[in-house]
Design a protein around this motif. Structure first.
Motif, PDB file in Angstrom:
ATOM      1  N   ARG A  66     -20.740  45.752  41.855  1.00 59.51           N
ATOM      2  CA  ARG A  66     -20.293  46.649  42.926  1.00 59.51           C
ATOM      3  C   ARG A  66     -18.779  46.621  43.017  1.00 59.51           C
ATOM      4  O   ARG A  66     -18.165  45.584  42.870  1.00 59.51           O
ATOM      5  CB  ARG A  66     -20.857  46.196  44.272  1.00 59.51           C
ATOM      6  N   ARG A  67     -18.218  47.797  43.276  1.00 59.50           N
ATOM      7  CA  ARG A  67     -16.774  47.884  43.518  1.00 59.50           C
ATOM      8  C   ARG A  67     -16.590  48.436  44.918  1.00 59.50           C
ATOM      9  O   ARG A  67     -17.152  49.472  45.246  1.00 59.50           O
ATOM     10  CB  ARG A  67     -16.116  48.894  42.563  1.00 59.50           C
ATOM     11  N   THR A 117      -9.177  46.697  45.542  1.00 59.24           N
ATOM     12  CA  THR A 117     -10.514  46.913  44.996  1.00 59.24           C
ATOM     13  C   THR A 117     -11.113  45.559  44.654  1.00 59.24           C
ATOM     14  O   THR A 117     -10.546  44.801  43.871  1.00 59.24           O
ATOM     15  CB  THR A 117     -10.464  47.795  43.730  1.00 59.24           C
ATOM     16  N   ILE A 118     -12.250  45.254  45.262  1.00 55.07           N
ATOM     17  CA  ILE A 118     -12.953  43.997  45.012  1.00 55.07           C
ATOM     18  C   ILE A 118     -14.190  44.318  44.188  1.00 55.07           C
ATOM     19  O   ILE A 118     -14.970  45.203  44.545  1.00 55.07           O
ATOM     20  CB  ILE A 118     -13.399  43.331  46.342  1.00 55.07           C
ATOM     21  N   VAL A 119     -14.339  43.621  43.077  1.00 56.31           N
ATOM     22  CA  VAL A 119     -15.542  43.804  42.267  1.00 56.31           C
ATOM     23  C   VAL A 119     -16.421  42.578  42.504  1.00 56.31           C
ATOM     24  O   VAL A 119     -15.932  41.452  42.569  1.00 56.31           O
ATOM     25  CB  VAL A 119     -15.185  44.012  40.773  1.00 56.31           C
ATOM     26  N   SER A 120     -17.722  42.806  42.708  1.00 53.51           N
ATOM     27  CA  SER A 120     -18.617  41.679  42.948  1.00 53.51           C
ATOM     28  C   SER A 120     -19.854  41.802  42.074  1.00 53.51           C
ATOM     29  O   SER A 120     -20.387  42.891  41.876  1.00 53.51           O
ATOM     30  CB  SER A 120     -19.006  41.599  44.424  1.00 53.51           C
ATOM     31  N   ALA A 121     -20.273  40.659  41.532  1.00 48.96           N
ATOM     32  CA  ALA A 121     -21.476  40.581  40.710  1.00 48.96           C
ATOM     33  C   ALA A 121     -21.937  39.138  40.692  1.00 48.96           C
ATOM     34  O   ALA A 121     -21.122  38.218  40.595  1.00 48.96           O
ATOM     35  CB  ALA A 121     -21.183  41.051  39.283  1.00 48.96           C
ATOM     36  N   GLU A 124     -20.295  36.367  42.786  1.00 52.09           N
ATOM     37  CA  GLU A 124     -18.871  36.113  42.550  1.00 52.09           C
ATOM     38  C   GLU A 124     -18.116  37.360  42.954  1.00 52.09           C
ATOM     39  O   GLU A 124     -18.604  38.472  42.779  1.00 52.09           O
ATOM     40  CB  GLU A 124     -18.612  35.870  41.047  1.00 52.09           C
ATOM     41  N   GLU A 125     -16.923  37.182  43.459  1.00 49.19           N
ATOM     42  CA  GLU A 125     -16.102  38.327  43.843  1.00 49.19           C
ATOM     43  C   GLU A 125     -14.671  38.090  43.402  1.00 49.19           C
ATOM     44  O   GLU A 125     -14.218  36.956  43.365  1.00 49.19           O
ATOM     45  CB  GLU A 125     -16.115  38.523  45.360  1.00 49.19           C
ATOM     46  N   GLN A 126     -13.994  39.172  43.080  1.00 51.59           N
ATOM     47  CA  GLN A 126     -12.596  39.035  42.702  1.00 51.59           C
ATOM     48  C   GLN A 126     -11.860  40.346  42.946  1.00 51.59           C
ATOM     49  O   GLN A 126     -12.419  41.424  42.765  1.00 51.59           O
ATOM     50  CB  GLN A 126     -12.492  38.662  41.228  1.00 51.59           C
ATOM     51  N   ALA A 127     -10.604  40.228  43.356  1.00 56.77           N
ATOM     52  CA  ALA A 127      -9.750  41.403  43.481  1.00 56.77           C
ATOM     53  C   ALA A 127      -9.322  41.788  42.066  1.00 56.77           C
ATOM     54  O   ALA A 127      -8.783  40.971  41.344  1.00 56.77           O
ATOM     55  CB  ALA A 127      -8.530  41.073  44.335  1.00 56.77           C
ATOM     56  N   ILE A 128      -9.607  43.033  41.664  1.00 57.69           N
ATOM     57  CA  ILE A 128      -9.253  43.436  40.298  1.00 57.69           C
ATOM     58  C   ILE A 128      -8.100  44.420  40.268  1.00 57.69           C
ATOM     59  O   ILE A 128      -7.448  44.570  39.250  1.00 57.69           O
ATOM     60  CB  ILE A 128     -10.456  44.047  39.536  1.00 57.69           C
TER      61      ILE A 128
END
Length: 137
Positions: A66-67, A117-121, A124-128
């Protein structure tokens, strides 16, 4: 998802990591059995290159990626204080240790309004990425 159904630029789990497929090739069936699919993918969080070979009939896990864009309110103790479009706060995402993190902090320190924009999978999550928020929004 079955291996043969995976596509380039899709997502797949290799060695327990969510990855984006950058290259894939299928070898012909041998004397004994299945065609093999050779996947080359990049971990969406670490950027590391991972490879996997598996029979085309086998199933592989596909991560739900998810973004979501958030408005950046503050940076405290290495964590981002974010607000989603519904006004819900989110403050459990770390400032990345990468070049993006450095640029994000610098732009924030200049007083710019930023959308992150935060990508999560896979939990885990990270600002990309980030961009300046449109004015008057």
């Amino acid at each position: 998802m079955q291996c043969s159904a995976l596509r380039k630029n899709g997502h797949v789990v290799i060695k327990g990591r969510p990855c984006k497929i950058v290259d894939m090739s299928t070898s012909k069936t041998g004397k004994h059995g299945h065609a093999k699919v050779h996947l080359v993918a990049i971990d969406i969080f670490t950027g590391k290159k991972l490879e996997d070979i598996s029979p085309s009939t086998h199933n592989m896990d596909v991560p739900h990626v998810r973004r979501v864009e958030y408005q950046l309110l503050d940076i405290q103790d290495g964590f981002l204080n974010l607000l989603d479009s519904d006004g819900n706060p989110k403050d459990d995402v770390k400032l990345p240790d990468t070049e993006i993190g450095v640029q994000l902090k610098a732009a924030f320190d200049e007083g710019k309004d930023l959308m992150v924009t935060i990508v999560s999978a896979m939990k885990e999550e990270q600002a990309i990425s980030f961009k300046e928020a449109p004015q008057g929004a």
